[in-house]
Every structure is written in structure tokens, then in C-alpha cells.
Write a protein that holds these residues in place. Structure first.
Motif, PDB file in Angstrom:
ATOM      1  N   UNK A 110      48.761 113.457  27.370  1.00  0.00           N
ATOM      2  CA  UNK A 110      49.991 113.087  26.685  1.00  0.00           C
ATOM      3  C   UNK A 110      49.818 111.808  25.876  1.00  0.00           C
ATOM      4  N   UNK A 111      49.090 110.829  26.429  1.00  0.00           N
ATOM      5  CA  UNK A 111      48.837 109.586  25.692  1.00  0.00           C
ATOM      6  C   UNK A 111      48.008 109.867  24.444  1.00  0.00           C
ATOM      7  N   UNK A 112      47.016 110.725  24.579  1.00  0.00           N
ATOM      8  CA  UNK A 112      46.179 111.089  23.436  1.00  0.00           C
ATOM      9  C   UNK A 112      47.002 111.820  22.381  1.00  0.00           C
ATOM     10  N   UNK A 113      47.831 112.747  22.812  1.00  0.00           N
ATOM     11  CA  UNK A 113      48.671 113.493  21.867  1.00  0.00           C
ATOM     12  C   UNK A 113      49.698 112.599  21.185  1.00  0.00           C
ATOM     13  N   UNK A 114      50.075 111.504  21.843  1.00  0.00           N
ATOM     14  CA  UNK A 114      51.045 110.573  21.271  1.00  0.00           C
ATOM     15  C   UNK A 114      50.446 109.567  20.308  1.00  0.00           C
ATOM     16  N   UNK A 115      49.119 109.556  20.181  1.00  0.00           N
ATOM     17  CA  UNK A 115      48.463 108.610  19.271  1.00  0.00           C
ATOM     18  C   UNK A 115      48.582 109.071  17.829  1.00  0.00           C
ATOM     19  N   UNK A 116      48.938 108.151  16.981  1.00  0.00           N
ATOM     20  CA  UNK A 116      49.038 108.472  15.550  1.00  0.00           C
ATOM     21  C   UNK A 116      47.666 108.390  14.880  1.00  0.00           C
ATOM     22  N   UNK A 117      46.701 107.789  15.548  1.00  0.00           N
ATOM     23  CA  UNK A 117      45.362 107.643  14.979  1.00  0.00           C
ATOM     24  C   UNK A 117      44.328 108.273  15.899  1.00  0.00           C
ATOM     25  N   UNK A 118      43.071 108.166  15.510  1.00  0.00           N
ATOM     26  CA  UNK A 118      41.990 108.667  16.361  1.00  0.00           C
ATOM     27  C   UNK A 118      41.407 107.546  17.206  1.00  0.00           C
ATOM     28  N   UNK A 119      42.243 106.598  17.585  1.00  0.00           N
ATOM     29  CA  UNK A 119      41.939 105.476  18.472  1.00  0.00           C
ATOM     30  C   UNK A 119      41.073 104.406  17.828  1.00  0.00           C
ATOM     31  N   UNK A 120      40.771 104.516  16.550  1.00  0.00           N
ATOM     32  CA  UNK A 120      39.923 103.512  15.909  1.00  0.00           C
ATOM     33  C   UNK A 120      38.514 103.585  16.462  1.00  0.00           C
ATOM     34  N   UNK A 121      37.682 102.660  16.072  1.00  0.00           N
ATOM     35  CA  UNK A 121      36.334 102.613  16.626  1.00  0.00           C
ATOM     36  C   UNK A 121      35.304 103.430  15.879  1.00  0.00           C
ATOM     37  N   UNK A 122      35.674 104.005  14.762  1.00  0.00           N
ATOM     38  CA  UNK A 122      34.693 104.691  13.938  1.00  0.00           C
ATOM     39  C   UNK A 122      34.465 106.143  14.298  1.00  0.00           C
ATOM     40  N   UNK A 123      33.390 106.660  13.714  1.00  0.00           N
ATOM     41  CA  UNK A 123      33.084 108.088  13.819  1.00  0.00           C
ATOM     42  C   UNK A 123      32.750 108.521  15.243  1.00  0.00           C
ATOM     43  N   UNK A 124      32.042 107.663  15.995  1.00  0.00           N
ATOM     44  CA  UNK A 124      31.681 108.023  17.369  1.00  0.00           C
ATOM     45  C   UNK A 124      32.917 108.240  18.236  1.00  0.00           C
ATOM     46  N   UNK A 125      33.884 107.336  18.122  1.00  0.00           N
ATOM     47  CA  UNK A 125      35.103 107.470  18.913  1.00  0.00           C
ATOM     48  C   UNK A 125      35.910 108.669  18.428  1.00  0.00           C
ATOM     49  N   UNK A 126      35.935 108.911  17.116  1.00  0.00           N
ATOM     50  CA  UNK A 126      36.645 110.077  16.580  1.00  0.00           C
ATOM     51  C   UNK A 126      36.056 111.372  17.156  1.00  0.00           C
ATOM     52  N   UNK A 127      34.729 111.436  17.293  1.00  0.00           N
ATOM     53  CA  UNK A 127      34.090 112.613  17.892  1.00  0.00           C
ATOM     54  C   UNK A 127      34.462 112.737  19.368  1.00  0.00           C
ATOM     55  N   UNK A 128      34.546 111.610  20.057  1.00  0.00           N
ATOM     56  CA  UNK A 128      34.936 111.621  21.466  1.00  0.00           C
ATOM     57  C   UNK A 128      36.397 112.062  21.633  1.00  0.00           C
ATOM     58  N   UNK A 129      37.252 111.639  20.696  1.00  0.00           N
ATOM     59  CA  UNK A 129      38.656 112.064  20.732  1.00  0.00           C
ATOM     60  C   UNK A 129      38.741 113.576  20.546  1.00  0.00           C
ATOM     61  N   UNK A 130      37.974 114.109  19.603  1.00  0.00           N
ATOM     62  CA  UNK A 130      37.962 115.567  19.381  1.00  0.00           C
ATOM     63  C   UNK A 130      37.468 116.283  20.646  1.00  0.00           C
ATOM     64  N   UNK A 131      36.468 115.724  21.298  1.00  0.00           N
ATOM     65  CA  UNK A 131      35.958 116.293  22.550  1.00  0.00           C
ATOM     66  C   UNK A 131      37.048 116.276  23.623  1.00  0.00           C
ATOM     67  N   UNK A 132      37.753 115.161  23.766  1.00  0.00           N
ATOM     68  CA  UNK A 132      38.828 115.070  24.756  1.00  0.00           C
ATOM     69  C   UNK A 132      39.929 116.091  24.488  1.00  0.00           C
ATOM     70  N   UNK A 133      40.306 116.234  23.216  1.00  0.00           N
ATOM     71  CA  UNK A 133      41.364 117.199  22.877  1.00  0.00           C
ATOM     72  C   UNK A 133      40.928 118.624  23.255  1.00  0.00           C
ATOM     73  N   UNK A 134      39.703 118.983  22.922  1.00  0.00           N
ATOM     74  CA  UNK A 134      39.186 120.315  23.246  1.00  0.00           C
ATOM     75  C   UNK A 134      39.089 120.489  24.768  1.00  0.00           C
ATOM     76  N   UNK A 135      38.650 119.446  25.449  1.00  0.00           N
ATOM     77  CA  UNK A 135      38.556 119.474  26.910  1.00  0.00           C
ATOM     78  C   UNK A 135      39.925 119.743  27.538  1.00  0.00           C
TER      79      UNK A 135
END
Length: 178
Positions: A110-135
Motif C-alpha cells: 500500500x505504501x508503494x502504491x501510494x508513492x507518486x514517484x519511483x522512490x528516487x535513487x536513480x535507475x537501480x532503485x526504479x528497477x527494484x521498485x518494479x521488482x517489488x510491484x511485480x512481487x
């Protein structure tokens, strides 16, 4: 006032039973065990494997339920290892979360879905966010399947048909499609 005839009483009872889902017209809902491997995207391979484990029917055609992780605990442990920066950022933004676990994963989702961004931190974190969403899309299926089965047992299989995964798409993802 004139008493109701027995035929009228039966007609009213049948109508009310139909409204509450108690009427005959659907068989007993059964859940069968199946073991059909589910092909996830390559980004989820380090987290673990998944499969369709259950099929639901009412004596007629069976319908697969949603795929779930084969080892749910290991998948959770693996996603923490594969997406440490995204998990840490979510935890730091939401101090009440605590470490990601089997009892609080829904709060993380729910916290991840409520984020308006991909948590910042560049491409590596954006890939991790995509992994978390798929998970989370797969991890939540255990609860979704339980809710589908519970509702089907109360209201009949027809009541949950819209909640079931698209069977042809699911068959393609399992290698069972045409």
C-alpha cells in the motif's frame, strides 16, 4: 386480511432465496489441487518460482485460480535481498512499517502504491521498485484465492467468475495454451 396460500408462500421463499444466493441452481463448489508451472517475467526469477496450485469448479468445467509463489517465505526473503534499497526507502518514509515480513507486506504494498514517484535513487532503485510491484502482484494471490473460494462457496461459482483470471491468458503463461 386474508392468509397467504401455500403456493404464494413457496413463491416468496424461492424469490428471497434467490436474492440471498441460497437458491439451488449451483452445485457444491470444489477446490482441487493442480500443479501447473507459471512463467513469470525474467526480472522475478531471482525471487522464486510460481505455479497455479488450485482449480475451482461446481461439478462442471474447472477454472484455475491465480498463480502463487511455490515457496512464499523464500520469495519474501529473496525480494528483500533483491530490492534492498527500495525496501529501505519505503521503511524510512513510513517509520511505522518495520522490516518487511509476512505479516506487514500488505502495508508495504500500500505504501508503494501510494508513492507518486519511483522512490528516487536513480535507475537501480526504479528497477527494484518494479521488482517489488511485480512481487506483490503474485504474493497477494494467496489471499485473493482464499477470498475467491470463500465467496464461491457462499454465493456459487457464477458469483466469482469475474474475479477469476482470464483462463486463456493464464494458459499461455503456463505453457498450456494453444
Amino acid at each position: 386480511m386474508k392468509p397467504l396460500s401455500s403456493l404464494t408462500t413457496v413463491a416468496i421463499a424461492v424469490a428471497l432465496a434467490g436474492l440471498c444466493g441460497c437458491a439451488a441452481g449451483h452445485g457444491e463448489v470444489r477446490v482441487s489441487e493442480v500443479d501447473v508451472p507459471f512463467e513469470m517475467g525474467s526480472s522475478l526469477h531471482p525471487v522464486g518460482s510460481a505455479s497455479v496450485k488450485q482449480e475451482i469448479s461446481d461439478g462442471g468445467e474447472g477454472y484455475w485460480l491465480l498463480p502463487t509463489f511455490d515457496d512464499r517465505d523464500a520469495a519474501l526473503e529473496n525480494v528483500r535481498r533483491e530490492a534492498p534499497d527500495a525496501v529501505a526507502t519505503l521503511e524510512s518514509r513510513n517509520f511505522w512499517l518495520g522490516p518487511l515480513s509476512g505479516w506487514n507486506w500488505g502495508f508495504y504494498r500500500d505504501a508503494l502504491n501510494g508513492c507518486a514517484d519511483d522512490l528516487g535513487g536513480g535507475e537501480d532503485v526504479a528497477e527494484q521498485v518494479a521488482l517489488l510491484r511485480a512481487f506483490f502482484d503474485i504474493y497477494e494471490n494467496d489471499d485473493e484465492n482464499a477470498a475467491i473460494v470463500d465467496r464461491a462457496r457462499r454465493e456459487g461459482l457464477g458469483a466469482v467468475m469475474a474475479d477469476l483470471p482470464d483462463q486463456s491468458t493464464l494458459a499461455e503463461s503456463t505453457g498450456q495454451g494453444q
